[in-house]
Enzyme design. Structure first.
Site, PDB file in Angstrom:
ATOM      1  N   GLU A 248       0.850  -1.188   0.103  1.00 49.97           N
ATOM      2  CA  GLU A 248       0.118  -0.033  -0.065  1.00 49.97           C
ATOM      3  C   GLU A 248       0.809   1.211   0.134  1.00 49.97           C
ATOM      4  O   GLU A 248       1.841   1.279   0.813  1.00 49.97           O
ATOM      5  CB  GLU A 248      -1.023  -0.058   1.297  1.00 49.97           C
ATOM      6  CG  GLU A 248      -1.911  -1.194   1.186  1.00 49.97           C
ATOM      7  CD  GLU A 248      -2.888  -1.290   0.048  1.00 49.97           C
ATOM      8  OE1 GLU A 248      -3.128  -0.109  -0.491  1.00 49.97           O
ATOM      9  OE2 GLU A 248      -3.453  -2.104  -0.091  1.00 49.97           O
ATOM     10  N   CYS A 282      -2.370   8.774   3.895  1.00 52.25           N
ATOM     11  CA  CYS A 282      -2.397   8.200   2.884  1.00 52.25           C
ATOM     12  C   CYS A 282      -3.779   8.170   1.964  1.00 52.25           C
ATOM     13  O   CYS A 282      -3.913   8.418   0.877  1.00 52.25           O
ATOM     14  CB  CYS A 282      -1.811   6.737   2.427  1.00 52.25           C
ATOM     15  SG  CYS A 282      -2.846   5.711   3.618  1.00 52.25           S
TER      16      CYS A 282
HETATM   17  P1  NDP Z   1       8.949   5.059   3.332  1.00 53.22           P
HETATM   18  O1  NDP Z   1       8.683   4.333   2.067  1.00 53.22           O
HETATM   19  O2  NDP Z   1       9.900   6.047   3.320  1.00 53.22           O
HETATM   20  O3  NDP Z   1       9.019   4.172   4.600  1.00 53.22           O
HETATM   21  C1  NDP Z   1       8.117   3.189   4.863  1.00 53.22           C
HETATM   22  C2  NDP Z   1       8.995   1.625   5.542  1.00 53.22           C
HETATM   23  O4  NDP Z   1       9.994   1.348   4.723  1.00 53.22           O
HETATM   24  C3  NDP Z   1       9.634   2.445   6.765  1.00 53.22           C
HETATM   25  O5  NDP Z   1       9.793   1.539   7.744  1.00 53.22           O
HETATM   26  C4  NDP Z   1      11.111   2.721   6.143  1.00 53.22           C
HETATM   27  O6  NDP Z   1      12.167   2.449   7.248  1.00 53.22           O
HETATM   28  C5  NDP Z   1      11.148   1.360   5.160  1.00 53.22           C
HETATM   29  N1  NDP Z   1      12.046   1.463   4.336  1.00 53.22           N
HETATM   30  C6  NDP Z   1      12.764   2.584   3.683  1.00 53.22           C
HETATM   31  N2  NDP Z   1      13.552   2.025   2.453  1.00 53.22           N
HETATM   32  C7  NDP Z   1      13.365   0.824   2.379  1.00 53.22           C
HETATM   33  C8  NDP Z   1      14.266  -0.032   1.750  1.00 53.22           C
HETATM   34  N3  NDP Z   1      15.040   0.310   0.808  1.00 53.22           N
HETATM   35  N4  NDP Z   1      13.959  -1.565   1.851  1.00 53.22           N
HETATM   36  C9  NDP Z   1      12.951  -1.841   2.807  1.00 53.22           C
HETATM   37  N5  NDP Z   1      12.230  -0.954   3.532  1.00 53.22           N
HETATM   38  C10 NDP Z   1      12.404   0.327   3.610  1.00 53.22           C
HETATM   39  O7  NDP Z   1       7.486   5.912   3.704  1.00 53.22           O
HETATM   40  P2  NDP Z   1       7.306   6.833   5.216  1.00 53.22           P
HETATM   41  O8  NDP Z   1       7.631   5.968   6.362  1.00 53.22           O
HETATM   42  O9  NDP Z   1       7.941   7.964   4.765  1.00 53.22           O
HETATM   43  O10 NDP Z   1       5.786   6.926   5.063  1.00 53.22           O
HETATM   44  C11 NDP Z   1       5.087   7.688   4.393  1.00 53.22           C
HETATM   45  C12 NDP Z   1       4.690   7.122   2.957  1.00 53.22           C
HETATM   46  O11 NDP Z   1       3.672   5.942   3.313  1.00 53.22           O
HETATM   47  C13 NDP Z   1       3.532   8.148   2.296  1.00 53.22           C
HETATM   48  O12 NDP Z   1       4.175   7.957   0.872  1.00 53.22           O
HETATM   49  C14 NDP Z   1       2.300   7.313   2.333  1.00 53.22           C
HETATM   50  O13 NDP Z   1       1.468   7.643   1.339  1.00 53.22           O
HETATM   51  C15 NDP Z   1       2.570   6.045   2.553  1.00 53.22           C
HETATM   52  N6  NDP Z   1       1.554   5.559   3.420  1.00 53.22           N
HETATM   53  C16 NDP Z   1       0.663   4.864   2.663  1.00 53.22           C
HETATM   54  C17 NDP Z   1      -0.581   4.099   3.275  1.00 53.22           C
HETATM   55  C18 NDP Z   1      -1.256   3.168   2.371  1.00 53.22           C
HETATM   56  O14 NDP Z   1      -2.149   2.497   2.920  1.00 53.22           O
HETATM   57  N7  NDP Z   1      -1.695   3.242   1.262  1.00 53.22           N
HETATM   58  C19 NDP Z   1      -0.757   4.152   4.710  1.00 53.22           C
HETATM   59  C20 NDP Z   1       0.081   5.045   5.197  1.00 53.22           C
HETATM   60  C21 NDP Z   1       1.370   5.608   4.556  1.00 53.22           C
HETATM   61  P3  NDP Z   1      12.781   3.836   7.623  1.00 53.22           P
HETATM   62  O15 NDP Z   1      11.820   4.345   8.585  1.00 53.22           O
HETATM   63  O16 NDP Z   1      13.992   3.402   8.168  1.00 53.22           O
HETATM   64  O17 NDP Z   1      13.022   4.944   6.320  1.00 53.22           O
END
Ligand code: NDP
Length: 482
Positions: A248, A282
């Site tokens: 998502e 989101c």
């Molecule tokens: P990110 O994509 O930056 O991070 C999400 C998670 O992925 C974090 O735990 C992050 O760790 C981890 N991560 C980052 N890079 C990698 C990688 N290369 N491999 C594996 N894991 C990785 O998103 P945000 O945390 O900034 O969240 C905001 C985003 O989430 C927005 O774009 C929003 O739209 C989306 N979102 C979507 C929802 C939905 O249901 N559609 C609901 C809520 C949010 P770390 O914290 O260390 O960077």
């Protein structure tokens, strides 16, 4: 000295390679704690242990699993004030929202506790004489859960609860911006009647530990909520190992306000959808598509509603909008304000950094008008307390603007016309549609997910979750009579 918080590795609370600080975005002088970061070796060890634990857990009786999920849900709900306070302190959402999120997380566990007992298969006669067919679902195995910071407890719970319900082990990498909520949930899960190592917490950066987790050939399924760029990297890693994956991601949700709308209702729905959770949802309504005949009246009232919102420390009484989550997020938001102005949009209120008595990442809710759908502020997810008004001349034009996006998570319409609402429900190309309600705010017992770049793989939540967390087995049974 601030307390050090550990990972749960192969059933043991363990220190990793280094620690990171967790600070309160409402007041950066408030150090919440230090949080360890898992090493690559710890990750490998915990995945190995999870494989064994999963087999033990899958063999538990249904009521034993149900009792575990019920206990987790009950404790989350009972402690929602305490854990909601912790969540709001580290994420920045107002306390009522933090508390509500923890309570909702508890409801996910209670819901899936009941689902433990509702795992029914199918049966059929074979096309061959004397043979019966039994179709049943089995666990997928070890599930990697990667969750974002904006709903740190709820998002993780709507993944962890079904994963456990259907007999899987979980390795959870939470967002590094919200580790306190992750440790609190892990403490509740770890004390239950579960096999050692069934559930792991691997705090660490996405680039280091997250990437390694999704690249592991030992992981059987990956569920991710986060941004589109990271989602694409995860999908590539999953495909390389032919690992099941569900994602998502971002969106650019539209709320359509028609000429026959109750304007007071439309403003309440728009303001809640656009600015609730400081716009860091989101499902946020970031494109407000308004019929030109009521656009001025709507805009005037929306400005008043935005200005009336109380911006403040997440834990203070009366706060309706907290800070954004980090300095980096605030800077990205302010960059979008600049981009919008350069593109020719009129910033008619807010959209500025706000100084408070305490140092934090405060930003006033901002509204752009005179925007069109090809502007970057209407095409890219901003994840900010910012909304754009797009004026349209007809319902047909409005619907085509709603659907003119690469995303497709939620959309909504405010109208008194049943015919228009029905047409919209059937023709909006999003996974969730709302009528006279904000685009944000969903239930736990029904599917959630989007289309286009917003989602990939099976739906989450409700009974739909069974698709991702199980694999189907078809058995052919003959009585052996010849
Ligand atoms: P990110 O994509 O930056 O991070 C999400 C998670 O992925 C974090 O735990 C992050 O760790 C981890 N991560 C980052 N890079 C990698 C990688 N290369 N491999 C594996 N894991 C990785 O998103 P945000 O945390 O900034 O969240 C905001 C985003 O989430 C927005 O774009 C929003 O739209 C989306 N979102 C979507 C929802 C939905 O249901 N559609 C609901 C809520 C949010 P770390 O914290 O260390 O960077």
């Amino acid at each position: 000295m601030s307390k050090s918080h550990l990972n749960l590795i192969a059933g043991t609370w363990s220190a990793g390679e280094k620690e990171i600080e967790n600070r309160n975005p409402s007041d950066v002088s408030d150090l919440i704690g230090m949080y360890t970061q898992a090493s690559g070796d710890q990750l490998s060890a915990t995945i190995q242990r999870a494989k064994h634990a999963q087999r033990e857990w899958a063999a538990y009786g249904l009521e034993r699993k149900q009792a575990v999920l019920n206990a987790i849900g009950t404790e989350l709900m009972a402690r929602s004030q305490e854990l909601g306070t912790l969540l709001s302190r580290e994420e920045g959402k107002p306390l009522a929202e933090g508390k509500g999120e923890v309570y909702r997380a508890g409801q996910f566990f209670s819901y899936y506790a009941a689902e433990c007992l509702r795992q029914l298969g199918e049966n059929a006669d074979s096309v061959r004489d004397g043979i019966e067919i039994d179709v049943r679902r089995e666990p997928v195995g070890v599930v990697a859960v990667i969750s974002p910071w904006n709903f740190p407890t709820a998002t993780a719970s709507w993944k962890i609860a079904p994963a456990l319900c259907y007999g899987n082990a979980v390795v959870w990498k939470p967002a590094n911006l919200t580790p306190a909520s992750a440790v609190a949930l892990t403490e509740i899960i770890a004390k239950q009647d579960i096999p050692e190592g069934l559930f792991s917490l691997v705090m660490g950066s996405g680039k280091a530990i997250g990437q390694r987790l999704v690249e592991s050939p030992e992981v059987d399924a990956i569920t991710f909520t986060g941004s589109v760029p990271v989602g694409k990297q995860i999908a590539a890693a999953a495909v390389a190992n032919l690992t099941k994956v569900q994602m998502e991601m971002g969106s650019k949700n539209a709320l359509l306000v028609m000429d026959d709308a109750d304007i007071e209702l439309a403003v309440t729905v728009a303001a809640g959808g656009a600015f609730g959770g400081t716009g860091q949802k989101c499902t946020a309504s970031s494109r407000l598509i308004v019929h030109e005949s009521i656009c001025d009246a709507f805009t005037e009232k929306l400005i008043a509603a935005a200005k009336a919102l109380t911006l403040g420390h997440a834990l203070e009484d009366g706060t309706q909008i907290g800070p954004v989550v980090s300095e980096q997020q605030l800077q990205e938001n302010l960059d979008y304000v600049e981009i919008g102005i350069k593109e020719g949009a009129d910033l008619i209120c807010g959209g500025e950094r706000v100084d408070m008595p305490q140092e934090g990442y405060y930003m006033s809710p901002g509204i752009f008008m005179n925007t069109h759908n090809s502007m970057r502020i209407n095409r890219e997810e901003m994840f900010a307390p910012l909304a754009s008004i797009i004026s349209v001349g007809s319902y047909d034009e409005a619907l085509s603007v709603v659907n003119d996006t690469k995303f497709g998570l939620t959309s909504g319409i405010v109208t008194k016309s049943l015919a228009r609402a029905t047409h919209f429900r059937r023709n909006a190309k999003t996974g969730v549609v709302t009528v006279n309600l904000p685009t944000a705010g969903t239930d736990y017992h029904v599917p959630f997910g989007g289309r286009g770049d917003s989602s990939y793989g099976p739906r989450e939540q409700g009974r739909s979750a069974v698709e991702f967390y199980t694999t189907v087995k078809t058995a052919y049974i003959s009585s052996g009579d010849v």
